[in-house]
Design an enzyme around this catalytic site. Structure first.
Site, PDB file in Angstrom:
ATOM      1  N   SER A 178       0.876  -1.189   0.000  1.00  0.00           N
ATOM      2  CA  SER A 178       0.000   0.000   0.000  1.00  0.00           C
ATOM      3  C   SER A 178       0.905   1.229   0.000  1.00  0.00           C
ATOM      4  O   SER A 178       2.034   1.170   0.512  1.00  0.00           O
ATOM      5  CB  SER A 178      -0.866   0.024   1.265  1.00  0.00           C
ATOM      6  OG  SER A 178      -1.486   1.294   1.417  1.00  0.00           O
ATOM      7  N   TYR A 193      -1.701  -0.886  10.533  1.00  0.00           N
ATOM      8  CA  TYR A 193      -1.812  -1.125   9.088  1.00  0.00           C
ATOM      9  C   TYR A 193      -0.592  -0.563   8.358  1.00  0.00           C
ATOM     10  O   TYR A 193       0.047  -1.248   7.560  1.00  0.00           O
ATOM     11  CB  TYR A 193      -3.100  -0.478   8.563  1.00  0.00           C
ATOM     12  CG  TYR A 193      -3.349  -0.711   7.087  1.00  0.00           C
ATOM     13  CD1 TYR A 193      -3.933  -1.889   6.644  1.00  0.00           C
ATOM     14  CD2 TYR A 193      -2.993   0.241   6.129  1.00  0.00           C
ATOM     15  CE1 TYR A 193      -4.164  -2.112   5.283  1.00  0.00           C
ATOM     16  CE2 TYR A 193      -3.219   0.027   4.776  1.00  0.00           C
ATOM     17  CZ  TYR A 193      -3.811  -1.148   4.361  1.00  0.00           C
ATOM     18  OH  TYR A 193      -4.024  -1.371   3.022  1.00  0.00           O
ATOM     19  N   LYS A 197       2.304  -2.654   6.261  1.00  0.00           N
ATOM     20  CA  LYS A 197       2.541  -2.478   4.826  1.00  0.00           C
ATOM     21  C   LYS A 197       3.992  -2.059   4.547  1.00  0.00           C
ATOM     22  O   LYS A 197       4.581  -2.442   3.538  1.00  0.00           O
ATOM     23  CB  LYS A 197       1.558  -1.448   4.260  1.00  0.00           C
ATOM     24  CG  LYS A 197       0.110  -1.936   4.281  1.00  0.00           C
ATOM     25  CD  LYS A 197      -0.064  -3.194   3.435  1.00  0.00           C
ATOM     26  CE  LYS A 197      -1.494  -3.678   3.389  1.00  0.00           C
ATOM     27  NZ  LYS A 197      -1.677  -4.873   2.559  1.00  0.00           N
TER      28      LYS A 197
HETATM   29  N1  LIG Z   1      -8.815  -0.711  -0.860  1.00  0.00           N
HETATM   30  C1  LIG Z   1      -7.749   0.090  -0.715  1.00  0.00           C
HETATM   31  O1  LIG Z   1      -7.861   1.330  -0.718  1.00  0.00           O
HETATM   32  C2  LIG Z   1      -6.374  -0.514  -0.579  1.00  0.00           C
HETATM   33  C3  LIG Z   1      -5.272   0.341  -0.718  1.00  0.00           C
HETATM   34  C4  LIG Z   1      -3.993  -0.181  -0.609  1.00  0.00           C
HETATM   35  C5  LIG Z   1      -3.822  -1.535  -0.345  1.00  0.00           C
HETATM   36  N2  LIG Z   1      -4.903  -2.348  -0.202  1.00  0.00           N
HETATM   37  C6  LIG Z   1      -4.653  -3.756   0.060  1.00  0.00           C
HETATM   38  O2  LIG Z   1      -5.250  -4.555  -0.924  1.00  0.00           O
HETATM   39  C7  LIG Z   1      -5.536  -5.842  -0.379  1.00  0.00           C
HETATM   40  C8  LIG Z   1      -6.987  -6.199  -0.660  1.00  0.00           C
HETATM   41  O3  LIG Z   1      -7.822  -5.290   0.038  1.00  0.00           O
HETATM   42  P1  LIG Z   1      -9.283  -4.875  -0.445  1.00  0.00           P
HETATM   43  O4  LIG Z   1      -9.314  -3.413  -0.523  1.00  0.00           O
HETATM   44  O5  LIG Z   1      -9.688  -5.680  -1.621  1.00  0.00           O
HETATM   45  O6  LIG Z   1     -10.107  -5.273   0.872  1.00  0.00           O
HETATM   46  P2  LIG Z   1     -11.302  -6.276   1.103  1.00  0.00           P
HETATM   47  O7  LIG Z   1     -11.602  -6.141   2.551  1.00  0.00           O
HETATM   48  O8  LIG Z   1     -12.382  -6.055   0.119  1.00  0.00           O
HETATM   49  O9  LIG Z   1     -10.665  -7.718   0.793  1.00  0.00           O
HETATM   50  C9  LIG Z   1      -9.765  -8.330   1.654  1.00  0.00           C
HETATM   51  C10 LIG Z   1      -9.998  -9.826   1.577  1.00  0.00           C
HETATM   52  O10 LIG Z   1      -9.015 -10.468   2.424  1.00  0.00           O
HETATM   53  C11 LIG Z   1      -9.662 -11.527   3.086  1.00  0.00           C
HETATM   54  N3  LIG Z   1      -8.967 -11.915   4.296  1.00  0.00           N
HETATM   55  C12 LIG Z   1      -8.856 -11.225   5.469  1.00  0.00           C
HETATM   56  N4  LIG Z   1      -8.206 -11.950   6.393  1.00  0.00           N
HETATM   57  C13 LIG Z   1      -7.879 -13.126   5.793  1.00  0.00           C
HETATM   58  C14 LIG Z   1      -7.205 -14.288   6.241  1.00  0.00           C
HETATM   59  N5  LIG Z   1      -6.753 -14.395   7.487  1.00  0.00           N
HETATM   60  N6  LIG Z   1      -7.033 -15.304   5.373  1.00  0.00           N
HETATM   61  C15 LIG Z   1      -7.516 -15.218   4.108  1.00  0.00           C
HETATM   62  N7  LIG Z   1      -8.168 -14.138   3.620  1.00  0.00           N
HETATM   63  C16 LIG Z   1      -8.359 -13.107   4.461  1.00  0.00           C
HETATM   64  C17 LIG Z   1     -11.063 -10.981   3.385  1.00  0.00           C
HETATM   65  O11 LIG Z   1     -11.972 -12.037   3.691  1.00  0.00           O
HETATM   66  C18 LIG Z   1     -11.380 -10.245   2.098  1.00  0.00           C
HETATM   67  O12 LIG Z   1     -12.020 -11.068   1.148  1.00  0.00           O
HETATM   68  C19 LIG Z   1      -5.220  -5.737   1.120  1.00  0.00           C
HETATM   69  O13 LIG Z   1      -3.934  -6.276   1.357  1.00  0.00           O
HETATM   70  C20 LIG Z   1      -5.225  -4.253   1.369  1.00  0.00           C
HETATM   71  O14 LIG Z   1      -4.431  -3.902   2.476  1.00  0.00           O
HETATM   72  C21 LIG Z   1      -6.174  -1.871  -0.314  1.00  0.00           C
END
Ligand SMILES: NC(=O)c1ccc[n+]([C@@H]2O[C@H](COP(=O)([O-])OP(=O)(O)OC[C@H]3O[C@@H](n4cnc5c(N)ncnc54)[C@H](O)[C@@H]3O)[C@@H](O)[C@H]2O)c1
Length: 286
Positions: A178, A193, A197
Protein backbone atom coordinates in the site's frame (compact mmCIF):
# COMPACT_ATOMS: atom_id res chain seq x y z
CA UNK A 1 7.51 -21.41 -17.03
CA UNK A 2 9.15 -18.44 -18.71
CA UNK A 3 8.83 -18.33 -22.51
CA UNK A 4 12.35 -17.64 -23.76
CA UNK A 5 11.42 -17.29 -27.45
CA UNK A 6 13.07 -14.09 -28.69
CA UNK A 7 10.71 -11.13 -28.98
CA UNK A 8 10.82 -7.71 -30.54
CA UNK A 9 13.92 -6.44 -32.31
CA UNK A 10 15.90 -9.60 -31.45
CA UNK A 11 13.23 -11.77 -33.12
CA UNK A 12 13.12 -9.51 -36.18
CA UNK A 13 16.90 -9.52 -36.63
CA UNK A 14 17.05 -13.32 -36.14
CA UNK A 15 14.67 -13.64 -39.08
CA UNK A 16 11.99 -15.32 -36.93
CA UNK A 17 8.35 -15.17 -38.03
CA UNK A 18 6.43 -12.51 -36.05
CA UNK A 19 4.86 -15.04 -33.66
CA UNK A 20 5.15 -13.38 -30.30
CA UNK A 21 3.79 -9.88 -30.12
CA UNK A 22 3.84 -7.41 -27.23
CA UNK A 23 0.38 -8.59 -26.14
CA UNK A 24 1.50 -12.24 -26.26
CA UNK A 25 4.16 -11.43 -23.66
CA UNK A 26 1.30 -10.79 -21.22
CA UNK A 27 -0.31 -14.16 -21.91
CA UNK A 28 -0.72 -16.48 -18.93
CA UNK A 29 -2.03 -19.38 -21.01
CA UNK A 30 -0.98 -22.64 -19.35
CA UNK A 31 0.02 -20.94 -16.08
CA UNK A 32 -1.40 -21.62 -12.64
CA UNK A 33 -1.87 -18.97 -9.97
CA UNK A 34 -3.01 -18.62 -6.38
CA UNK A 35 -4.44 -15.39 -5.02
CA UNK A 36 -5.29 -14.78 -1.36
CA UNK A 37 -8.08 -12.47 -0.22
CA UNK A 38 -9.73 -13.37 -3.52
CA UNK A 39 -13.33 -13.72 -2.36
CA UNK A 40 -13.94 -10.04 -3.13
CA UNK A 41 -12.29 -6.66 -3.70
CA UNK A 42 -8.83 -6.31 -5.20
CA UNK A 43 -8.00 -10.03 -4.85
CA UNK A 44 -11.04 -11.11 -6.87
CA UNK A 45 -10.45 -8.43 -9.53
CA UNK A 46 -6.82 -9.51 -10.02
CA UNK A 47 -7.83 -13.19 -10.07
CA UNK A 48 -10.25 -12.52 -12.91
CA UNK A 49 -7.60 -10.52 -14.79
CA UNK A 50 -5.11 -13.42 -14.56
CA UNK A 51 -7.81 -15.89 -15.67
CA UNK A 52 -8.73 -13.65 -18.62
CA UNK A 53 -5.04 -13.75 -19.59
CA UNK A 54 -5.28 -17.57 -19.57
CA UNK A 55 -4.31 -18.72 -16.06
CA UNK A 56 -6.04 -21.26 -13.85
CA UNK A 57 -6.49 -19.22 -10.67
CA UNK A 58 -7.11 -20.58 -7.18
CA UNK A 59 -8.86 -17.95 -5.06
CA UNK A 60 -8.12 -18.43 -1.35
CA UNK A 61 -10.16 -16.70 1.36
CA UNK A 62 -11.89 -17.22 4.73
CA UNK A 63 -15.49 -18.15 3.82
CA UNK A 64 -16.00 -21.92 3.64
CA UNK A 65 -17.95 -21.56 0.41
CA UNK A 66 -17.96 -18.59 -1.95
CA UNK A 67 -20.99 -16.28 -2.03
CA UNK A 68 -23.31 -15.60 -4.97
CA UNK A 69 -21.22 -12.65 -6.22
CA UNK A 70 -18.06 -14.76 -6.39
CA UNK A 71 -19.95 -17.53 -8.24
CA UNK A 72 -21.28 -14.92 -10.69
CA UNK A 73 -17.71 -13.80 -11.45
CA UNK A 74 -16.64 -17.45 -11.86
CA UNK A 75 -19.50 -17.99 -14.35
CA UNK A 76 -18.61 -14.78 -16.22
CA UNK A 77 -15.05 -16.07 -16.51
CA UNK A 78 -16.21 -19.48 -17.75
CA UNK A 79 -18.41 -17.82 -20.38
CA UNK A 80 -15.41 -15.83 -21.68
CA UNK A 81 -13.78 -19.02 -22.95
CA UNK A 82 -16.87 -19.61 -25.12
CA UNK A 83 -16.67 -16.13 -26.64
CA UNK A 84 -15.37 -16.18 -30.26
CA UNK A 85 -13.06 -13.18 -29.71
CA UNK A 86 -11.54 -14.39 -26.44
CA UNK A 87 -9.00 -17.15 -26.58
CA UNK A 88 -8.61 -18.02 -22.90
CA UNK A 89 -8.63 -21.35 -21.14
CA UNK A 90 -8.35 -19.58 -17.80
CA UNK A 91 -10.73 -20.38 -14.98
CA UNK A 92 -11.42 -19.52 -11.34
CA UNK A 93 -11.44 -22.10 -8.53
CA UNK A 94 -12.21 -21.42 -4.87
CA UNK A 95 -10.39 -22.75 -1.79
CA UNK A 96 -11.05 -21.96 1.87
CA UNK A 97 -7.86 -20.86 3.59
CA UNK A 98 -6.59 -18.64 6.39
CA UNK A 99 -3.33 -16.88 5.54
CA UNK A 100 -2.37 -16.69 9.23
CA UNK A 101 -2.04 -20.48 9.33
CA UNK A 102 1.41 -21.20 7.91
CA UNK A 103 1.07 -24.97 7.52
CA UNK A 104 -2.40 -24.65 6.00
CA UNK A 105 -1.06 -22.22 3.39
CA UNK A 106 1.85 -24.49 2.57
CA UNK A 107 -0.56 -27.44 2.23
CA UNK A 108 -2.95 -25.50 -0.04
CA UNK A 109 -0.15 -24.63 -2.45
CA UNK A 110 0.92 -28.29 -2.43
CA UNK A 111 -2.67 -29.33 -3.16
CA UNK A 112 -2.85 -26.93 -6.13
CA UNK A 113 0.34 -28.43 -7.55
CA UNK A 114 -1.05 -31.96 -7.07
CA UNK A 115 -4.15 -30.94 -9.05
CA UNK A 116 -2.58 -28.79 -11.77
CA UNK A 117 1.04 -29.95 -11.88
CA UNK A 118 2.51 -26.49 -11.45
CA UNK A 119 2.33 -23.07 -9.78
CA UNK A 120 3.61 -20.01 -11.62
CA UNK A 121 2.10 -16.98 -9.93
CA UNK A 122 1.05 -16.00 -6.41
CA UNK A 123 -0.63 -12.80 -5.31
CA UNK A 124 -0.73 -12.18 -1.55
CA UNK A 125 -3.81 -9.97 -1.41
CA UNK A 126 -5.44 -10.86 1.92
CA UNK A 127 -5.37 -7.89 4.25
CA UNK A 128 -7.32 -6.17 7.00
CA UNK A 129 -7.45 -2.62 8.27
CA UNK A 130 -7.98 -1.37 11.80
CA UNK A 131 -8.29 2.19 12.99
CA UNK A 132 -7.44 3.27 16.56
CA UNK A 133 -5.51 6.16 18.17
CA UNK A 134 -1.81 5.27 18.34
CA UNK A 135 -1.48 5.87 22.10
CA UNK A 136 -4.45 3.60 22.87
CA UNK A 137 -3.72 0.81 20.39
CA UNK A 138 -4.48 -2.50 22.14
CA UNK A 139 -1.79 -5.18 21.85
CA UNK A 140 -4.29 -7.76 20.57
CA UNK A 141 -5.59 -5.45 17.84
CA UNK A 142 -2.04 -4.56 16.78
CA UNK A 143 -1.08 -8.23 16.65
CA UNK A 144 -4.20 -9.19 14.68
CA UNK A 145 -3.33 -6.74 11.91
CA UNK A 146 0.28 -7.89 11.77
CA UNK A 147 -0.82 -11.55 11.74
CA UNK A 148 -2.85 -11.11 8.55
CA UNK A 149 -1.02 -8.31 6.74
CA UNK A 150 2.53 -9.37 7.54
CA UNK A 151 2.76 -12.99 8.73
CA UNK A 152 0.02 -14.03 6.29
CA UNK A 153 1.88 -12.43 3.39
CA UNK A 154 5.07 -14.27 4.35
CA UNK A 155 3.25 -17.62 4.65
CA UNK A 156 1.64 -17.07 1.23
CA UNK A 157 4.97 -16.21 -0.39
CA UNK A 158 6.58 -19.22 1.30
CA UNK A 159 3.76 -21.54 0.20
CA UNK A 160 4.14 -20.51 -3.44
CA UNK A 161 7.94 -20.16 -3.39
CA UNK A 162 8.41 -23.67 -1.94
CA UNK A 163 6.43 -25.21 -4.81
CA UNK A 164 8.13 -23.06 -7.48
CA UNK A 165 11.53 -24.02 -6.05
CA UNK A 166 10.64 -27.73 -5.92
CA UNK A 167 9.48 -27.71 -9.55
CA UNK A 168 12.23 -25.38 -10.83
CA UNK A 169 9.64 -22.82 -11.97
CA UNK A 170 10.80 -19.24 -12.43
CA UNK A 171 7.60 -17.91 -10.93
CA UNK A 172 6.32 -14.50 -9.96
CA UNK A 173 5.22 -13.62 -6.43
CA UNK A 174 3.33 -10.36 -5.99
CA UNK A 175 2.70 -8.91 -2.54
CA UNK A 176 -0.06 -6.33 -2.21
CA UNK A 177 1.41 -3.55 -0.08
CA UNK A 178 0.00 0.00 0.00
CA UNK A 179 1.17 3.57 -0.37
CA UNK A 180 0.54 3.63 3.42
CA UNK A 181 3.70 1.55 3.70
CA UNK A 182 5.70 4.57 2.54
CA UNK A 183 3.65 7.54 3.74
CA UNK A 184 1.21 8.11 6.57
CA UNK A 185 -2.05 9.85 5.93
CA UNK A 186 -3.09 12.76 8.15
CA UNK A 187 -6.38 11.98 9.88
CA UNK A 188 -6.17 8.18 9.44
CA UNK A 189 -5.22 6.50 12.72
CA UNK A 190 -3.83 3.31 11.26
CA UNK A 191 -0.46 2.70 12.92
CA UNK A 192 -0.68 -1.09 12.72
CA UNK A 193 -1.81 -1.13 9.09
CA UNK A 194 0.87 1.34 7.97
CA UNK A 195 3.53 -0.56 9.91
CA UNK A 196 2.48 -3.86 8.36
CA UNK A 197 2.54 -2.48 4.83
CA UNK A 198 5.95 -0.90 5.33
CA UNK A 199 7.25 -4.28 6.47
CA UNK A 200 5.74 -5.94 3.37
CA UNK A 201 7.77 -3.59 1.14
CA UNK A 202 10.98 -4.63 2.88
CA UNK A 203 9.92 -8.28 2.96
CA UNK A 204 9.57 -8.26 -0.82
CA UNK A 205 13.06 -6.82 -1.28
CA UNK A 206 14.51 -9.46 1.07
CA UNK A 207 12.68 -12.34 -0.64
CA UNK A 208 13.66 -11.00 -4.06
CA UNK A 209 17.34 -11.00 -3.09
CA UNK A 210 17.20 -14.53 -1.67
CA UNK A 211 15.11 -16.06 -4.45
CA UNK A 212 16.74 -14.28 -7.40
CA UNK A 213 19.25 -17.08 -7.94
CA UNK A 214 16.33 -19.48 -8.44
CA UNK A 215 14.75 -17.10 -10.97
CA UNK A 216 11.75 -16.54 -8.71
CA UNK A 217 10.71 -12.88 -8.79
CA UNK A 218 9.10 -11.01 -5.89
CA UNK A 219 7.57 -7.56 -6.26
CA UNK A 220 4.98 -5.40 -4.53
CA UNK A 221 2.07 -3.40 -5.83
CA UNK A 222 1.26 -0.35 -3.71
CA UNK A 223 -2.26 0.80 -4.42
CA UNK A 224 -3.49 4.17 -3.29
CA UNK A 225 -7.11 4.51 -2.16
CA UNK A 226 -9.28 2.05 -4.08
CA UNK A 227 -13.07 1.62 -3.77
CA UNK A 228 -13.55 -1.65 -1.80
CA UNK A 229 -15.06 -2.70 1.53
CA UNK A 230 -11.74 -1.83 3.15
CA UNK A 231 -12.22 1.92 2.87
CA UNK A 232 -16.00 1.93 3.35
CA UNK A 233 -15.54 2.91 7.03
CA UNK A 234 -14.54 6.43 5.96
CA UNK A 235 -17.16 9.17 6.38
CA UNK A 236 -17.67 11.44 3.32
CA UNK A 237 -15.50 14.23 4.83
CA UNK A 238 -12.55 11.84 5.20
CA UNK A 239 -12.96 10.53 1.64
CA UNK A 240 -13.12 14.13 0.39
CA UNK A 241 -9.88 14.92 2.20
CA UNK A 242 -8.18 11.90 0.55
CA UNK A 243 -9.45 12.97 -2.87
CA UNK A 244 -8.05 16.46 -2.30
CA UNK A 245 -4.59 14.86 -1.95
CA UNK A 246 -4.84 12.84 -5.19
CA UNK A 247 -3.72 14.64 -8.36
CA UNK A 248 -6.20 12.67 -10.49
CA UNK A 249 -8.90 13.91 -8.13
CA UNK A 250 -10.64 10.63 -7.35
CA UNK A 251 -10.48 7.27 -5.59
CA UNK A 252 -9.33 4.43 -7.83
CA UNK A 253 -11.22 1.38 -9.09
CA UNK A 254 -10.07 -2.22 -8.58
CA UNK A 255 -9.83 -2.75 -12.36
CA UNK A 256 -7.17 -0.01 -12.50
CA UNK A 257 -4.76 -2.43 -10.77
CA UNK A 258 -5.16 -5.14 -13.42
CA UNK A 259 -2.44 -3.87 -15.75
CA UNK A 260 0.25 -3.77 -13.07
CA UNK A 261 -0.67 -7.26 -11.83
CA UNK A 262 -0.74 -8.78 -15.32
CA UNK A 263 2.59 -7.16 -16.14
CA UNK A 264 4.25 -8.48 -12.96
CA UNK A 265 2.68 -11.94 -13.31
CA UNK A 266 3.74 -12.43 -16.93
CA UNK A 267 6.84 -12.66 -19.10
CA UNK A 268 6.44 -8.96 -19.84
CA UNK A 269 8.34 -8.25 -16.60
CA UNK A 270 11.06 -10.95 -16.55
CA UNK A 271 13.80 -8.49 -15.45
CA UNK A 272 11.76 -6.94 -12.64
CA UNK A 273 12.22 -8.10 -9.07
CA UNK A 274 12.43 -6.36 -5.68
CA UNK A 275 10.42 -3.46 -7.07
CA UNK A 276 7.40 -1.60 -5.82
CA UNK A 277 4.83 -0.57 -8.43
CA UNK A 278 2.75 2.38 -7.22
CA UNK A 279 -0.78 2.74 -8.60
CA UNK A 280 -2.32 5.65 -6.70
CA UNK A 281 -3.60 8.40 -9.01
CA UNK A 282 -0.50 10.41 -8.10
CA UNK A 283 -1.13 10.42 -4.34
CA UNK A 284 2.53 9.82 -3.52
CA UNK A 285 3.80 12.31 -6.06
CA UNK A 286 3.84 15.09 -3.48
N1 LIG B 1 -8.81 -0.71 -0.86
C1 LIG B 1 -7.75 0.09 -0.72
O1 LIG B 1 -7.86 1.33 -0.72
C2 LIG B 1 -6.37 -0.51 -0.58
C3 LIG B 1 -5.27 0.34 -0.72
C4 LIG B 1 -3.99 -0.18 -0.61
C5 LIG B 1 -3.82 -1.53 -0.34
N2 LIG B 1 -4.90 -2.35 -0.20
C6 LIG B 1 -4.65 -3.76 0.06
O2 LIG B 1 -5.25 -4.56 -0.92
C7 LIG B 1 -5.54 -5.84 -0.38
C8 LIG B 1 -6.99 -6.20 -0.66
O3 LIG B 1 -7.82 -5.29 0.04
P1 LIG B 1 -9.28 -4.88 -0.44
O4 LIG B 1 -9.31 -3.41 -0.52
O5 LIG B 1 -9.69 -5.68 -1.62
O6 LIG B 1 -10.11 -5.27 0.87
P2 LIG B 1 -11.30 -6.28 1.10
O7 LIG B 1 -11.60 -6.14 2.55
O8 LIG B 1 -12.38 -6.05 0.12
O9 LIG B 1 -10.67 -7.72 0.79
C9 LIG B 1 -9.76 -8.33 1.65
C10 LIG B 1 -10.00 -9.83 1.58
O10 LIG B 1 -9.01 -10.47 2.42
C11 LIG B 1 -9.66 -11.53 3.09
N3 LIG B 1 -8.97 -11.91 4.30
C12 LIG B 1 -8.86 -11.23 5.47
N4 LIG B 1 -8.21 -11.95 6.39
C13 LIG B 1 -7.88 -13.13 5.79
C14 LIG B 1 -7.20 -14.29 6.24
N5 LIG B 1 -6.75 -14.40 7.49
N6 LIG B 1 -7.03 -15.30 5.37
C15 LIG B 1 -7.52 -15.22 4.11
N7 LIG B 1 -8.17 -14.14 3.62
C16 LIG B 1 -8.36 -13.11 4.46
C17 LIG B 1 -11.06 -10.98 3.38
O11 LIG B 1 -11.97 -12.04 3.69
C18 LIG B 1 -11.38 -10.24 2.10
O12 LIG B 1 -12.02 -11.07 1.15
C19 LIG B 1 -5.22 -5.74 1.12
O13 LIG B 1 -3.93 -6.28 1.36
C20 LIG B 1 -5.22 -4.25 1.37
O14 LIG B 1 -4.43 -3.90 2.48
C21 LIG B 1 -6.17 -1.87 -0.31
Amino acid sequence: MTDTTPVGVAAALAGLPPARTAFAQFSLQGRVALVTGAHRGIGLELSLALAEAGAIVYCIDLPVTPDADWVKVQEYCAALSEHPNVNTKGRLEYMRGDVTNQKEMWALAEEIVKKEGRLDVAIAGAGIGHVAPCLEYEADDFQKVLNVNLNGVLYTAQAAGRQMDKLGIKGSIILIASIMGSVANPGVQSTAYNTSKSAVLQMARSLACELGEKGIRVNTISPGFIHTSMISFAPPAMTASWVSQIPLGRIGRTDELRGAAMWLASDASTFCTGSDIIVDGGHRAW
